[in-house]
Design a protein around this motif. Structure first.
Motif, PDB file in Angstrom:
ATOM      1  N   GLU A   4      -6.222  -6.599   4.231  1.00  0.00           N
ATOM      2  CA  GLU A   4      -5.617  -5.677   3.153  1.00  0.00           C
ATOM      3  C   GLU A   4      -5.527  -6.662   1.884  1.00  0.00           C
ATOM      4  OE1 GLU A   4      -4.618  -2.696   3.056  1.00  0.00           O
ATOM      5  OE2 GLU A   4      -5.437  -2.441   4.829  1.00  0.00           O
ATOM      6  N   ASP A   5      -5.834  -7.932   2.122  1.00  0.00           N
ATOM      7  CA  ASP A   5      -5.889  -9.015   0.919  1.00  0.00           C
ATOM      8  C   ASP A   5      -6.333  -8.251  -0.433  1.00  0.00           C
ATOM      9  OD1 ASP A   5      -5.512 -11.981   0.357  1.00  0.00           O
ATOM     10  OD2 ASP A   5      -7.516 -11.619  -0.429  1.00  0.00           O
ATOM     11  N   PRO A   6      -7.284  -7.480  -0.752  1.00  0.00           N
ATOM     12  CA  PRO A   6      -7.828  -7.130  -1.933  1.00  0.00           C
ATOM     13  C   PRO A   6      -6.616  -6.324  -2.543  1.00  0.00           C
ATOM     14  CG  PRO A   6      -9.814  -6.900  -0.645  1.00  0.00           C
ATOM     15  CD  PRO A   6      -8.590  -7.253   0.337  1.00  0.00           C
ATOM     16  N   ARG A   7      -5.820  -5.459  -1.731  1.00  0.00           N
ATOM     17  CA  ARG A   7      -4.969  -4.603  -2.243  1.00  0.00           C
ATOM     18  C   ARG A   7      -3.678  -5.544  -2.638  1.00  0.00           C
ATOM     19  NH1 ARG A   7      -3.600   0.069   1.799  1.00  0.00           N
ATOM     20  NH2 ARG A   7      -1.965   0.505   0.394  1.00  0.00           N
ATOM     21  N   VAL A   8      -3.366  -6.515  -1.645  1.00  0.00           N
ATOM     22  CA  VAL A   8      -2.341  -7.237  -1.812  1.00  0.00           C
ATOM     23  C   VAL A   8      -2.490  -8.202  -3.137  1.00  0.00           C
ATOM     24  CG1 VAL A   8      -1.148  -9.604  -1.000  1.00  0.00           C
ATOM     25  CG2 VAL A   8      -1.744  -7.927   0.541  1.00  0.00           C
ATOM     26  N   GLU A   9      -3.722  -8.800  -3.358  1.00  0.00           N
ATOM     27  CA  GLU A   9      -3.896  -9.323  -4.821  1.00  0.00           C
ATOM     28  C   GLU A   9      -3.927  -8.400  -5.770  1.00  0.00           C
ATOM     29  OE1 GLU A   9      -4.881 -12.759  -5.373  1.00  0.00           O
ATOM     30  OE2 GLU A   9      -4.185 -13.223  -3.388  1.00  0.00           O
ATOM     31  N   SER A  10      -4.217  -7.214  -5.980  1.00  0.00           N
ATOM     32  CA  SER A  10      -4.170  -6.364  -6.872  1.00  0.00           C
ATOM     33  C   SER A  10      -2.601  -5.864  -7.206  1.00  0.00           C
ATOM     34  CB  SER A  10      -4.802  -5.019  -6.612  1.00  0.00           C
ATOM     35  OG  SER A  10      -4.520  -4.098  -7.502  1.00  0.00           O
ATOM     36  N   ALA A  11      -1.969  -5.773  -6.093  1.00  0.00           N
ATOM     37  CA  ALA A  11      -0.451  -5.523  -6.439  1.00  0.00           C
ATOM     38  C   ALA A  11       0.334  -6.704  -7.058  1.00  0.00           C
ATOM     39  CB  ALA A  11       0.152  -5.096  -5.087  1.00  0.00           C
ATOM     40  N   LEU A  12      -0.086  -8.112  -6.533  1.00  0.00           N
ATOM     41  CA  LEU A  12       0.616  -8.962  -6.994  1.00  0.00           C
ATOM     42  C   LEU A  12       0.233  -9.727  -8.445  1.00  0.00           C
ATOM     43  CD1 LEU A  12       0.764 -11.527  -3.786  1.00  0.00           C
ATOM     44  CD2 LEU A  12       2.643 -10.197  -4.801  1.00  0.00           C
ATOM     45  N   ALA A  13      -1.235  -9.204  -8.667  1.00  0.00           N
ATOM     46  CA  ALA A  13      -1.630  -9.628 -10.138  1.00  0.00           C
ATOM     47  C   ALA A  13      -1.127  -8.637 -11.054  1.00  0.00           C
ATOM     48  CB  ALA A  13      -3.026  -9.030 -10.234  1.00  0.00           C
ATOM     49  N   SER A  14      -0.662  -7.542 -10.848  1.00  0.00           N
ATOM     50  CA  SER A  14       0.065  -6.637 -11.857  1.00  0.00           C
ATOM     51  C   SER A  14       1.428  -7.104 -11.954  1.00  0.00           C
ATOM     52  CB  SER A  14      -0.063  -5.213 -11.635  1.00  0.00           C
ATOM     53  OG  SER A  14       1.068  -5.196 -10.255  1.00  0.00           O
ATOM     54  N   VAL A  30       6.267  -1.476  -1.040  1.00  0.00           N
ATOM     55  CA  VAL A  30       6.911  -1.220   0.115  1.00  0.00           C
ATOM     56  C   VAL A  30       5.933  -0.403   1.047  1.00  0.00           C
ATOM     57  CG1 VAL A  30       8.730   0.454   1.179  1.00  0.00           C
ATOM     58  CG2 VAL A  30       9.081  -0.857  -0.770  1.00  0.00           C
ATOM     59  N   ASN A  31       5.149   0.262   0.458  1.00  0.00           N
ATOM     60  CA  ASN A  31       4.187   1.023   1.117  1.00  0.00           C
ATOM     61  C   ASN A  31       3.122   0.088   1.726  1.00  0.00           C
ATOM     62  OD1 ASN A  31       2.774   3.342   2.221  1.00  0.00           O
ATOM     63  ND2 ASN A  31       0.910   2.695   0.918  1.00  0.00           N
ATOM     64  N   GLN A  53      11.716  -7.920 -11.655  1.00  0.00           N
ATOM     65  CA  GLN A  53      12.219  -8.508 -10.144  1.00  0.00           C
ATOM     66  C   GLN A  53      12.624  -7.359  -9.366  1.00  0.00           C
ATOM     67  OE1 GLN A  53      15.700 -10.729 -11.603  1.00  0.00           O
ATOM     68  NE2 GLN A  53      14.349 -12.748 -11.444  1.00  0.00           N
ATOM     69  N   GLU A  54      13.097  -6.109 -10.020  1.00  0.00           N
ATOM     70  CA  GLU A  54      13.424  -5.002  -9.101  1.00  0.00           C
ATOM     71  C   GLU A  54      11.883  -4.194  -8.637  1.00  0.00           C
ATOM     72  OE1 GLU A  54      15.647  -2.555 -11.759  1.00  0.00           O
ATOM     73  OE2 GLU A  54      17.502  -3.687 -11.449  1.00  0.00           O
ATOM     74  N   ALA A  55      11.058  -4.518  -9.598  1.00  0.00           N
ATOM     75  CA  ALA A  55       9.587  -3.898  -9.098  1.00  0.00           C
ATOM     76  C   ALA A  55       9.110  -4.446  -7.821  1.00  0.00           C
ATOM     77  CB  ALA A  55       8.556  -4.153 -10.301  1.00  0.00           C
ATOM     78  N   VAL A  56       9.505  -5.445  -7.451  1.00  0.00           N
ATOM     79  CA  VAL A  56       8.958  -5.996  -5.907  1.00  0.00           C
ATOM     80  C   VAL A  56       9.178  -4.948  -5.110  1.00  0.00           C
ATOM     81  CG1 VAL A  56       9.367  -7.815  -4.404  1.00  0.00           C
ATOM     82  CG2 VAL A  56       9.304  -8.477  -6.935  1.00  0.00           C
ATOM     83  N   ALA A  57      10.299  -4.121  -5.234  1.00  0.00           N
ATOM     84  CA  ALA A  57      10.465  -3.140  -4.184  1.00  0.00           C
ATOM     85  C   ALA A  57      10.193  -1.741  -4.566  1.00  0.00           C
ATOM     86  CB  ALA A  57      12.204  -3.061  -3.895  1.00  0.00           C
ATOM     87  N   ASP A  58       9.080  -1.625  -5.280  1.00  0.00           N
ATOM     88  CA  ASP A  58       8.534  -0.425  -6.027  1.00  0.00           C
ATOM     89  C   ASP A  58       7.940   0.407  -4.600  1.00  0.00           C
ATOM     90  OD1 ASP A  58       6.105  -1.552  -6.002  1.00  0.00           O
ATOM     91  OD2 ASP A  58       6.044  -1.464  -8.301  1.00  0.00           O
ATOM     92  N   SER A  59       7.456   1.785  -4.729  1.00  0.00           N
ATOM     93  CA  SER A  59       6.918   2.272  -3.795  1.00  0.00           C
ATOM     94  C   SER A  59       5.255   1.745  -3.258  1.00  0.00           C
ATOM     95  CB  SER A  59       6.639   3.932  -4.171  1.00  0.00           C
ATOM     96  OG  SER A  59       5.700   3.859  -5.236  1.00  0.00           O
ATOM     97  N   SER A  60       4.707   1.153  -4.327  1.00  0.00           N
ATOM     98  CA  SER A  60       3.499   0.370  -3.859  1.00  0.00           C
ATOM     99  C   SER A  60       3.567  -0.806  -3.116  1.00  0.00           C
ATOM    100  CB  SER A  60       2.780   0.274  -5.156  1.00  0.00           C
ATOM    101  OG  SER A  60       3.296  -0.831  -5.937  1.00  0.00           O
ATOM    102  N   VAL A  69       2.281  -1.065   5.999  1.00  0.00           N
ATOM    103  CA  VAL A  69       0.835  -0.980   6.234  1.00  0.00           C
ATOM    104  C   VAL A  69       0.458  -1.951   7.048  1.00  0.00           C
ATOM    105  CG1 VAL A  69      -1.555  -0.666   5.699  1.00  0.00           C
ATOM    106  CG2 VAL A  69       0.107   0.840   4.451  1.00  0.00           C
ATOM    107  N   ILE A  70       0.729  -3.087   6.547  1.00  0.00           N
ATOM    108  CA  ILE A  70       0.372  -4.532   7.075  1.00  0.00           C
ATOM    109  C   ILE A  70       1.115  -4.665   8.244  1.00  0.00           C
ATOM    110  CG2 ILE A  70       0.416  -6.892   6.644  1.00  0.00           C
ATOM    111  CD1 ILE A  70      -0.351  -6.409   3.739  1.00  0.00           C
ATOM    112  N   THR A  71       2.386  -4.399   8.354  1.00  0.00           N
ATOM    113  CA  THR A  71       3.524  -4.628   9.353  1.00  0.00           C
ATOM    114  C   THR A  71       3.023  -3.628  10.735  1.00  0.00           C
ATOM    115  OG1 THR A  71       5.251  -5.041   8.076  1.00  0.00           O
ATOM    116  CG2 THR A  71       5.629  -4.232  10.341  1.00  0.00           C
TER     117      THR A  71
END
Length: 287
Positions: free
Chosen positions: A213-223, A191-192, A182-189, A196-198
């Motif tokens: 940025e959808d591919p990057r979002v999908e990749s980040a959420l997949a892990s 947050v960055n 759960q804490e990993a939701v706020a890791d550097s990847s 970027v999207i904001t």
């Protein structure tokens, strides 16, 4: 949109499976209750005829043991199916839409907390012991043992205590892994990526920045979802092992009494939760 529709259909499919499982739980609760009553009657009858006592008890224990095995197999099937669905929709398994708000409030990683099984065991054992003492005081206690959770041996209590300690330790380890996930939701990847999207949204880009940025979002959420799936699998595995270990420690008739209590609690909390949600919805719909 197509993927969303498929996912909704998958959730609905497991919802139907869960409802069918609850219906089967009701039937098994009936079977278990009937078997427990029959066992008590058979034991009492056998006690009046010493010549048939051993044979009656052995036959009863064998049939009850097979019934307990069937119920445990039923739980195994449930968790096997749940594991398969988790690979497609782990979020849906962690926050099931088919559960009531009451049930959801008491969830531990998508299900019941394993250590709760020991509290259930102690509560039911205490109630049956109180009933036994009350019968004795009123002079209604028969000479034969009913074989329920009031008749636990010191060895069984020791085994149960050791099992509880091991379960609590593993439960704590899984909870700590969930905390880190759960804490990993706020890791550097993450947050960055959110920054970027904001920035793209604030720049007023003509294109959809989220889509870009959808591919990057999908990749980040997949892990993150993969980590959640592994934790859910461990939690469900501990739930099933706890249930099986308790039924192994108990005698067949004691296991039946424990499973009856577990099924009753599960079904009644589900019913109470649905009623509370319906009442809340009705009140919120009033002008």
């Amino acid at each position: 949109m197509a993927n969303t529709n498929i996912l909704d259909a998958e959730r609905e499919s497991f919802h139907r499976f869960f409802e069918c499982w609850l219906d089967e739980q009701n039937q098994r609760l009936h079977d278990l209750t009937f078997a427990a009553k029959n066992n008590t009657t058979a034991t009492t009858t056998a006690a009046t005829n010493p010549a048939t006592t051993t044979a009656a008890i052995n036959t009863s224990s064998t049939s009850l043991g097979k019934l307990v095995e069937r119920v445990v197999k039923h739980y195994e099937h449930y968790y096997e199916v749940k594991s398969r669905w988790a690979k497609q929709d782990v979020l849906g398994m962690l926050s099931p839409s088919w559960l009531s708000s009451l049930e959801d409030a008491f969830l531990w990683i998508g299900g019941w907390r394993p250590s709760m099984a020991f509290h259930l065991f102690l509560s039911k054992s205490g109630l049956q012991l109180e009933a036994r003492v009350s019968e004795f005081i009123r002079g209604f206690c028969s000479s034969s043992s009913k074989g329920n959770l009031a008749d636990l041996s010191s060895h069984q209590l020791t085994q149960m205590d050791q099992m509880q300690q091991r379960t609590v330790k593993e439960e704590r380890d899984i909870s700590e892994k969930m905390d880190k996930q759960q804490e990993a939701v706020a890791d550097s990847s993450m947050v960055n990526l959110s920054h970027v999207i904001t920035e793209l949204m604030n720049a007023g880009s003509g294109d959809d920045p989220v889509a870009e940025e959808d591919p990057r979002v999908e990749s980040a959420l997949a892990s993150k979802e993969q980590g959640l799936e592994e934790i859910l699998h461990r939690a469900d595995n501990l739930r099933l092992r706890t249930l099986k270990s308790i039924t192994h420690i108990l005698t067949p008739i004691q296991a039946v009494h424990f499973l009856i209590a577990a099924a009753e609690l599960h079904l009644r909390v589900h019913d109470w939760g649905k009623e509370k949600d319906a009442t809340t919805h009705a009140h919120s719909s009033q002008p």
